[in-house]
Write an enzyme that holds these catalytic residues in place. Structure first.
Site, mmCIF file in Angstrom:
data_model
loop_
_atom_site.group_PDB
_atom_site.id
_atom_site.type_symbol
_atom_site.label_atom_id
_atom_site.label_comp_id
_atom_site.label_asym_id
_atom_site.label_seq_id
_atom_site.Cartn_x
_atom_site.Cartn_y
_atom_site.Cartn_z
ATOM 1 N N ASP A 157 -35.816 -11.122 18.638
ATOM 2 C CA ASP A 157 -34.483 -11.683 18.443
ATOM 3 C C ASP A 157 -33.657 -10.730 17.576
ATOM 4 O O ASP A 157 -34.219 -9.993 16.751
ATOM 5 C CB ASP A 157 -34.568 -13.050 17.754
ATOM 6 C CG ASP A 157 -35.125 -14.133 18.666
ATOM 7 O OD1 ASP A 157 -35.047 -13.972 19.890
ATOM 8 O OD2 ASP A 157 -35.633 -15.148 18.132
ATOM 9 N N TYR A 172 -47.172 -11.738 13.488
ATOM 10 C CA TYR A 172 -45.858 -11.992 12.892
ATOM 11 C C TYR A 172 -46.021 -12.536 11.487
ATOM 12 O O TYR A 172 -46.914 -13.356 11.222
ATOM 13 C CB TYR A 172 -45.075 -13.018 13.717
ATOM 14 C CG TYR A 172 -44.794 -12.603 15.142
ATOM 15 C CD1 TYR A 172 -43.629 -11.913 15.460
ATOM 16 C CD2 TYR A 172 -45.690 -12.896 16.163
ATOM 17 C CE1 TYR A 172 -43.359 -11.526 16.764
ATOM 18 C CE2 TYR A 172 -45.436 -12.507 17.469
ATOM 19 C CZ TYR A 172 -44.270 -11.829 17.765
ATOM 20 O OH TYR A 172 -44.012 -11.436 19.056
ATOM 21 N N ASP A 226 -33.437 -21.345 13.826
ATOM 22 C CA ASP A 226 -33.442 -20.285 12.822
ATOM 23 C C ASP A 226 -32.226 -20.461 11.922
ATOM 24 O O ASP A 226 -31.437 -21.407 12.080
ATOM 25 C CB ASP A 226 -33.488 -18.893 13.464
ATOM 26 C CG ASP A 226 -32.257 -18.573 14.309
ATOM 27 O OD1 ASP A 226 -31.222 -19.254 14.179
ATOM 28 O OD2 ASP A 226 -32.337 -17.627 15.115
ATOM 29 N N ARG A 251 -39.881 -19.359 16.391
ATOM 30 C CA ARG A 251 -38.918 -20.410 16.035
ATOM 31 C C ARG A 251 -39.435 -21.789 16.437
ATOM 32 O O ARG A 251 -39.200 -22.782 15.741
ATOM 33 C CB ARG A 251 -37.565 -20.120 16.690
ATOM 34 C CG ARG A 251 -36.815 -18.963 16.061
ATOM 35 C CD ARG A 251 -35.495 -18.726 16.770
ATOM 36 N NE ARG A 251 -35.670 -18.174 18.107
ATOM 37 C CZ ARG A 251 -34.891 -18.452 19.150
ATOM 38 N NH1 ARG A 251 -33.875 -19.291 19.020
ATOM 39 N NH2 ARG A 251 -35.105 -17.892 20.320
#
Length: 307
Positions: free
Chosen positions: A47, A75, A89, A181
């Protein structure tokens, strides 16, 4: 007749430590310009506000992108507890608030439900296609959609830090197709406190580590110079998860022409997908059958590694 794209026939991988802001496509275009490369692509979208490993494939290495996309990725991300947003987010509009703040033990217990083979509903603002149109485009128009759950394999999900009552830092290792997310959103719902991703960083992707990544500033400084070329990693690193077989000289010639070629294999069974090398260079990917590799992808590389 299609116009031939300008640029060098250069092949390999460049690892970028993507900053927050630009899209993954913008980073690819920057790298293509900096290396004067004819062809480039990336292995796994980040993103715009996400940072970290974005592996850029150049030239013939683009044929190995599916193997990096399929590899495990890690991540590190921070979840803001107490607030839900429409994008899941920090960039989105607030949808709800909660004063509940679970303790660390409650969070660790909840994380167990997100490990293994799970089903995950993508965010409303995502690149999932619905009737040929990206979900985020329809979401921007105010449309609410029923997105189908998708499978995701999560190898691990750990709480690594609790900076304060409102934030938790997590580290996740997962397979392809996952939305961090969605993890934050679903964790907040499970805990009853709501939540969204505040920041997200991909720390490794398959064989590529963020410590090997160049910043966009570094890439700009070294653009169009041999110094930047020296940071290229070989095409073959994109095949790390596949077994390697050795092509004979005659087999390599046949494989380069798209035909089955004789290979020397060890520890490979009939029908296995593998890649063939000749004199240390990738020749093809395919299926091993009775002493031959039946190619599905062929690499057109010169002896110096360029296409």
């Amino acid at each position: 007749m299609a116009r031939k794209r300008k640029g060098r026939d250069i092949s390999g991988w460049l690892v970028v430590d993507k900053p927050a802001g630009p899209t993954s496509t913008a980073v690819v275009n920057k790298v293509r310009w900096a290396l004067d490369a004819r062809k480039a692509g990336h292995a796994g979208t980040l993103d715009p506000e996400a940072t970290g490993v974005l592996a850029i494939a150049l030239g013939e290495a683009t044929k190995t992108v599916p193997y990096i996309t399929d590899a495990l990725k890690a991540y590190e991300f921070t979840v803001r507890l107490g607030i839900a947003t429409n994008t899941d987010d920090a960039e989105g509009e607030e949808l709800g608030r909660s004063d509940l703040r679970p303790d660390d033990e409650a969070i660790k217990a909840a994380l167990a439900d997100f490990i293994g083979d799970i089903q995950q509903v993508p965010p409303q603002f995502s690149a999932v296609k619905i009737d040929g149109q990206r979900a985020y485009k329809r979401a921007r128009d105010g449309e609410e959609m029923e997105l189908a759950a998708r499978p995701l394999f999560v190898e691990s999900l750990l709480l690594t830090d609790r900076p304060d009552a409102d934030h938790v830092t997590l580290e996740m290792v997962c397979g392809k197709g996952g939305y961090v997310r969605s993890i934050a959103r679903d964790l907040g719902q499970k805990l009853g406190c709501l939540g969204h991703v505040r920041d997200l960083r991909r720390i490794w992707s398959g064989p590529f580590d963020v410590t090997d990544g160049l910043s966009l500033d570094q890439i700009t400084e070294m653009a169009r110079t041999p110094e930047l070329d020296q940071h290229l990693q070989p095409l073959e690193i994109g095949l790390d998860d596949l077994p390697e077989v050795k092509a004979t000289a005659e087999g390599a010639t046949r494989l380069r022409n798209g035909n089955p070629g004789m290979v020397i294999a060890s520890g490979v069974e009939y029908g296995d997908e593998c890649w063939a090398s000749f004199e240390g260079q990738a020749v093809a990917v395919g299926r091993f059958k009775a002493g031959e590799l039946h190619p599905s992808r062929v690499f057109n590389l010169s002896q110096d590694g360029d296409a």
